[in-house]
Design a protein around this motif. Structure first.
Motif, short mmCIF file in Angstrom:
data_model
loop_
_atom_site.label_atom_id
_atom_site.label_comp_id
_atom_site.label_asym_id
_atom_site.label_seq_id
_atom_site.Cartn_x
_atom_site.Cartn_y
_atom_site.Cartn_z
N LEU A 51 0.83 -1.20 0.00
CA LEU A 51 0.00 0.00 0.00
C LEU A 51 0.87 1.25 0.00
O LEU A 51 0.59 2.22 -0.72
N GLY A 52 1.95 1.21 0.79
CA GLY A 52 2.86 2.34 0.83
C GLY A 52 3.52 2.58 -0.52
O GLY A 52 3.65 3.73 -0.97
N ALA A 53 3.97 1.51 -1.17
CA ALA A 53 4.61 1.65 -2.48
C ALA A 53 3.63 2.20 -3.51
O ALA A 53 3.98 3.07 -4.33
N ALA A 54 2.39 1.70 -3.48
CA ALA A 54 1.38 2.18 -4.43
C ALA A 54 1.08 3.66 -4.18
O ALA A 54 0.93 4.44 -5.12
N THR A 55 1.00 4.03 -2.90
CA THR A 55 0.73 5.44 -2.58
C THR A 55 1.88 6.33 -3.01
O THR A 55 1.67 7.45 -3.49
N TRP A 56 3.10 5.86 -2.83
CA TRP A 56 4.28 6.63 -3.27
C TRP A 56 4.21 6.92 -4.76
O TRP A 56 4.51 8.02 -5.22
N LEU A 94 1.73 19.98 6.68
CA LEU A 94 2.01 20.80 5.50
C LEU A 94 1.49 20.10 4.24
O LEU A 94 0.88 20.74 3.36
N ALA A 95 1.71 18.81 4.13
CA ALA A 95 1.22 18.04 2.98
C ALA A 95 -0.29 18.10 2.90
O ALA A 95 -0.87 18.26 1.81
N LYS A 96 -0.95 17.98 4.03
CA LYS A 96 -2.42 18.05 4.07
C LYS A 96 -2.91 19.40 3.56
O LYS A 96 -3.86 19.47 2.78
N ASN A 97 -2.24 20.48 3.97
CA ASN A 97 -2.66 21.82 3.56
C ASN A 97 -2.39 22.10 2.09
O ASN A 97 -3.20 22.73 1.40
N LEU A 98 -1.24 21.62 1.59
CA LEU A 98 -0.81 21.97 0.23
C LEU A 98 -1.33 21.02 -0.84
O LEU A 98 -1.61 21.45 -1.96
N TYR A 99 -1.45 19.73 -0.50
CA TYR A 99 -1.74 18.74 -1.54
C TYR A 99 -3.07 18.01 -1.34
O TYR A 99 -3.54 17.35 -2.27
N LEU A 124 -7.77 7.82 3.66
CA LEU A 124 -6.84 7.74 2.53
C LEU A 124 -6.03 9.03 2.40
O LEU A 124 -4.85 8.99 2.04
N ALA A 125 -6.64 10.16 2.69
CA ALA A 125 -5.90 11.42 2.65
C ALA A 125 -4.80 11.43 3.70
O ALA A 125 -3.70 11.92 3.46
N ARG A 126 -5.08 10.86 4.88
CA ARG A 126 -4.06 10.78 5.91
C ARG A 126 -2.92 9.87 5.48
O ARG A 126 -1.74 10.15 5.75
N MET A 127 -3.25 8.78 4.80
CA MET A 127 -2.20 7.89 4.30
C MET A 127 -1.35 8.60 3.25
O MET A 127 -0.12 8.50 3.25
N ARG A 128 -2.00 9.35 2.36
CA ARG A 128 -1.24 10.09 1.35
C ARG A 128 -0.36 11.15 2.00
O ARG A 128 0.77 11.40 1.55
N SER A 129 -0.86 11.77 3.07
CA SER A 129 -0.07 12.80 3.74
C SER A 129 1.19 12.22 4.37
O SER A 129 2.22 12.90 4.43
N VAL A 130 1.12 10.99 4.82
CA VAL A 130 2.32 10.32 5.36
C VAL A 130 3.37 10.20 4.27
O VAL A 130 4.55 10.55 4.46
#
Length: 253
Positions: free
Chosen positions: A42-47, A125-130, A138-144
């Motif tokens: 999941l991490g690799a796919a999200t990356w 910062l990722a949450k605010n910008l992207y 899922l947004a929290r996972m992407r923010s990681v």
């Protein structure tokens, strides 16, 4: 003369309880391995599916322009930075964008749909910008993942400057410069400890802790910030007590 071979003694039977424990341990180990592999996949796919972060500064500048707010100039304001780091991300200098304690909670947060805290400055910062402020699992996972990318691409000073510029401090003030000037009539590097600790406390819930609208709540939140500054060694208990008793000197009109 014939020799009679004596068979070896039979092994005692393994107790059923012990055998059951071994089976359960093997199953738990296998389940843990499968879970780890799923998280890695999941991490690799999200990356691969999240964007690059080379445009982070441009996004911050666009956010400031949209709100007519100035960017932070000069050196980073030491007291504000110390208060923000103590409260929001005390291990900021030592991790690579994600605090391992928060990272361990993240998968469970995705499963339960609950925000379990532990977000680093990079994740915020990722949450605010992207993610446009989105806070679903899922947004929290992407923010990681985006926080890891941000930390790899930008210096710690760059990240701090972008975080302070992109943050909302309540009362219509976007960025630390607008907030500092709006609340106190001062540049960020001129703020006293009472003022810097007040600003840092606003980040969690800017409207709820607005010192002009809710001074009691703002004071309670400032007390938490001061406790954290004591915990990390930036202030002594006696100094924190003096800061808590000092006026904020707000600009009210």
């Amino acid at each position: 003369m014939s020799t009679t071979l004596t068979p070896p003694p039979a092994r005692p039977p393994v107790p059923a309880r012990r055998s059951r424990r071994h089976r359960l341990a093997r199953r738990a180990g296998a389940a843990g391995l499968v879970g780890l592999l799923l998280v890695l996949l999941l991490g690799a796919a999200t990356w691969l599916t999240t964007p690059g972060v080379g445009d982070a500064r441009e996004r911050v500048d666009a956010l400031l322009a949209a709100h007519g707010a100035p960017a932070l100039g000069g050196e980073l304001p030491e007291r504000v930075v110390a208060a923000v780091l103590a409260t929001e991300d005390s291990r900021f200098a030592d991790h690579a964008g994600v605090d391992w304690r928060g990272a361990l909670r993240a998968p469970w947060g995705v499963v339960t749909g609950r925000d379990l805290g532990g977000s680093t400055l990079g994740q915020q910062l990722a949450k605010n910008l992207y993610e446009d402020g989105a806070d679903d699992p899922l947004a929290r996972m992407r923010s990681v993942v985006l926080a890891l990318k941000l930390d790899a691409h930008w210096s710690k000073d760059d990240l701090l400057r972008m975080y302070l510029d992109a943050a909302y401090f309540g009362h219509g003030f976007w960025g630390v410069t607008a907030a500092s000037e709006g609340y106190f009539g001062l540049a960020p590097d001129q703020l006293s400890w009472p003022q810097a600790s007040l600003l840092a406390g606003l980040l969690q819930a800017p409207s709820a802790y607005d010192p002009l609208e809710h001074p009691g709540r703002a004071a309670a939140r400032q007390a938490h910030v001061l406790d954290r500054l004591v915990d990390v060694g930036a202030l002594t208990p006696a100094e924190a007590e003096g800061v808590a008793a000092a006026p904020w000197q707000l600009v009210t009109g």
